[in-house]
Design a protein around this motif. Sequence first.
Motif, PDB file in Angstrom:
ATOM      1  N   LEU A  34      -2.804   3.029  -6.388  1.00 23.17           N
ATOM      2  CA  LEU A  34      -2.548   4.131  -5.653  1.00 23.17           C
ATOM      3  C   LEU A  34      -2.049   5.426  -6.293  1.00 23.17           C
ATOM      4  O   LEU A  34      -2.383   6.498  -6.079  1.00 23.17           O
ATOM      5  N   LEU A  70      -2.066   9.429   1.978  1.00 22.21           N
ATOM      6  CA  LEU A  70      -2.975   9.896   0.862  1.00 22.21           C
ATOM      7  C   LEU A  70      -3.933  10.867   1.316  1.00 22.21           C
ATOM      8  O   LEU A  70      -4.183  12.000   0.577  1.00 22.21           O
ATOM      9  N   THR A 121      -1.042   4.619   1.768  1.00 20.68           N
ATOM     10  CA  THR A 121      -2.694   4.730   1.767  1.00 20.68           C
ATOM     11  C   THR A 121      -3.080   5.274   3.026  1.00 20.68           C
ATOM     12  O   THR A 121      -3.993   5.927   3.241  1.00 20.68           O
ATOM     13  N   LYS A 150       0.752  -1.130   0.082  1.00 22.50           N
ATOM     14  CA  LYS A 150      -0.050  -0.028   0.003  1.00 22.50           C
ATOM     15  C   LYS A 150       0.853   1.210   0.037  1.00 22.50           C
ATOM     16  O   LYS A 150       0.589   2.219   0.755  1.00 22.50           O
TER      17      LYS A 150
END
Length: 895
Positions: free
Chosen positions: A151, A122, A89, A62
Amino acid sequence: MQAAALVIDDLRDQYIQQMALVRQTYDRTGDGTAAIRRRSSIVDRLLIELWRRAFGADASAKVSMLALGGYGRKDLFPFSDIDVLFACTDDDTEKNTRPAIRALNQAMWDIGLRASPATRTLKECSRFDPDNLEFTLSTFDHRFLAGNFPLYQKLHNETFPGLVLSEWNEIAQKLGEIARSRHAKYGNTIFHLEPNLKECPGGLRDFNLAPWFALLFHLKEHKEWPKQRSGAGSSDKASALGWQSAHGDAEAAFDFLSAARCFLHFRHGRDDNTLDWQSQDEAAANSVGLETRGTADPAYWMRTYYRHARTIYRRAVLLMEHLPAPVSFYKQFRKRRSPIQGTDFSLDQGRIDISPTAQFSDTDGLLRIFAIISNHGYTLTQAAEDRITDALPVLAIHTPEGPYLWNCLREVLLGPHAAHALRTMHALGILEMLIPEFHGIDALVIRDSYHRYTVDEHTFLTIDNVHALRRPVEDYEQRLATLLPEIDRLDLLLLALLLHDTGKARRNGEHTAQSVELADSFLARLDFDIEEREIVRKLIRSHLEMSSALRRDIFDTDNVHTLSERVGSPLLLKMLTLITYADIKAVHPDALTPWKAENLWQLYMSTANFMDRSVDEVRYHADLDPTLLYRIGAMLPGPGEAKFPTQEKAIRKFLEGLPQRYLQTRLPEQIRNHFLLAAKVDQNQFEPIQLDLRPHRQLLELTVIARDRSRLFADVAGTLAAWGMNIVKADAFANEAGIIVDSFQFTDTFRTLELNPEEKDRFTVNVREILSLGITSSKTQIEQLLANRRQTPRNGTVKVEVPTRLEFDSESSKHSTLLQVVAQDTPGLLRQIALVLHNHDCNIEVALVDTEGETAIDVFYLTQYSQKLTPEIQQTLAQNLKHALDKILPQPQNL
């Protein structure tokens, strides 16, 4: 651990070897753009390998690794930092991947890469930090390197565009603020002796403004990131808001700066972007960034740099004008765009745009636009500039010349924003099209520690400095500003400044002589008359005289005397004083100190006083300086070379004893004409009076040549006044043979001669008749004419009452007593003064008459029986003169 160290060593060796190949290729080809692309690819492979070793082959992690900033653009210079973003993330991912990211960053440093990493979740990537605009700007140029691609897609398609759109106005405004602040830090000029290729105006940061603005406006219109974004030289970036022209100036500028910055990095072994003196010499020796290899002159190499920097800086400034400005409620309802009559242009909030359907077929409307820019300070839009540049081949076919060109150029020069208009014309190629002689100093560098600016920019600054005197700030500026209203041909002064350094392009011999030669060809195309051409020539030829005199004792009599002889006339002295001020101030910001400005004013005052007080002392003697004698002889009409010897005696007789002031304020052609008229006086006793009437700028000039006799000066003045002519200037001179040369410049108050051309002959005949009469008859006729004239009502009323002042000075001149009369200007004033002087047996050796508004300022050099006036005579003369003037001067109004 040992295996990991071996891997790092192996990667470091690979990087060193590959960068050595980049260096070798660059040294061989000089291609800086290829070098930065190749380094970007090398670093890409290294970071992807480090990512694989840190995170394994798990693409579902991630976290993503992105290249940002210059690295994101693939503009990675040899020792530039590596800007990398590790995007996670969420907070848990950021916490869990922290050790791996830290190890990867450390490995970058161990390999020899200057890492500049940032880690953001994020959610953090969607926040705007106004105090850290640099990070937001770095995300404008991003590329996927490794990690979770979905992503990255979310960042690319949603997060970054959403952030920019939500904070669009603030980002745009702050981007402009940062650029303007950086420009101000470097004095808002590209001209630095040792410029920083990245930070200075016209540097690589300014180049990057184009793609950033393109991105901002693209997002605002399309609400999504552009489909393709790559290196700074790519067409999508370069085309931002008209950045790229058909001539490829953007790519050329970027390629040159890339080559130069690579050279500096390799030369210093670090991220050093300052182009110092030694670097300039070495870059020129290797022709860095130039199409031809070999050795170039350092001045020529820097000239190329300034040209590219000027292109980038100019475009950057134009781009910032597209930034949204706060608009008041009232302004929203104002008409934004208004057409400029007679042209294909329109005005929109201070910017001049061009109609998309415009067709350039001549230069009429175009030159009118630059006159408007000069008068109001407007700017052209990028679209207008590009259309003009593209139309230059067509416009060049219709290049104007003669009086039309001069009238257009004159209007530009006289506008308060003349320098701005000229810079715009220069940047677009219009100035060189009109004045090819100017091309030689385009971006020309004077390589010394004294001159800050290129020759063309120095020229524009001199013109700016003259116009700035209209708004004086310092005390010395206020004094110098008083000279402006006294110069009736400011246009010629500004033209001389525009051409005064063009000779520096030739780099051989004295540049002033070369500049005069180049100016000659241009003045010929303007169809200047002889007098206008000579004024411009002399200003250019003498523009360093006062600077040279300032290096010596300004109070030394010999220094002042020499300067006076070289300058020649009070008008040229005033013009040269302003030229010297403007020239020194334009060398570099600290060149004109208050002390030097004060010295310049003192030198002007000393020289002006010397000119005024020594008129009757400095006289011409052919045996001491036969140059003028031979020059006049060569200009005489007649066949062959035998004409001069036969008339040498007559020429010598005419010139001998004339004041130098007369010779220095007349062109040789005028002196020749006066000699020919004087010859008629000598040869024909029936033609005792010779007249020469001609236009003189906005005035008329009557020159009377005759044998000296009593009251002649007074009779001429009286006759002119009787005809309704307003005498503005006058002077009277005599040679040793008793031939007088009296000149009167006057305005035709009632436009008698202008509206009735046939009256010119009657006017000259009447003047000749009156002057040829006996003293008693001429006096009677003139007084009768003046009486009739005084009965005619004066136009308007006296606006300023000028009290009469009489001042005698027997000290300033060795031979004469000076009388200065300051009085209200009125018809017959000069004649009345001359009559009183005649009645007291005073001989006028020299008369200098001037008028400023409603004030007459007349200076007479007087002798009585070849001696100075005694104090007793001065007292009697003052009483009688005051009494005589009271009769004709208007009486003060009772309030």
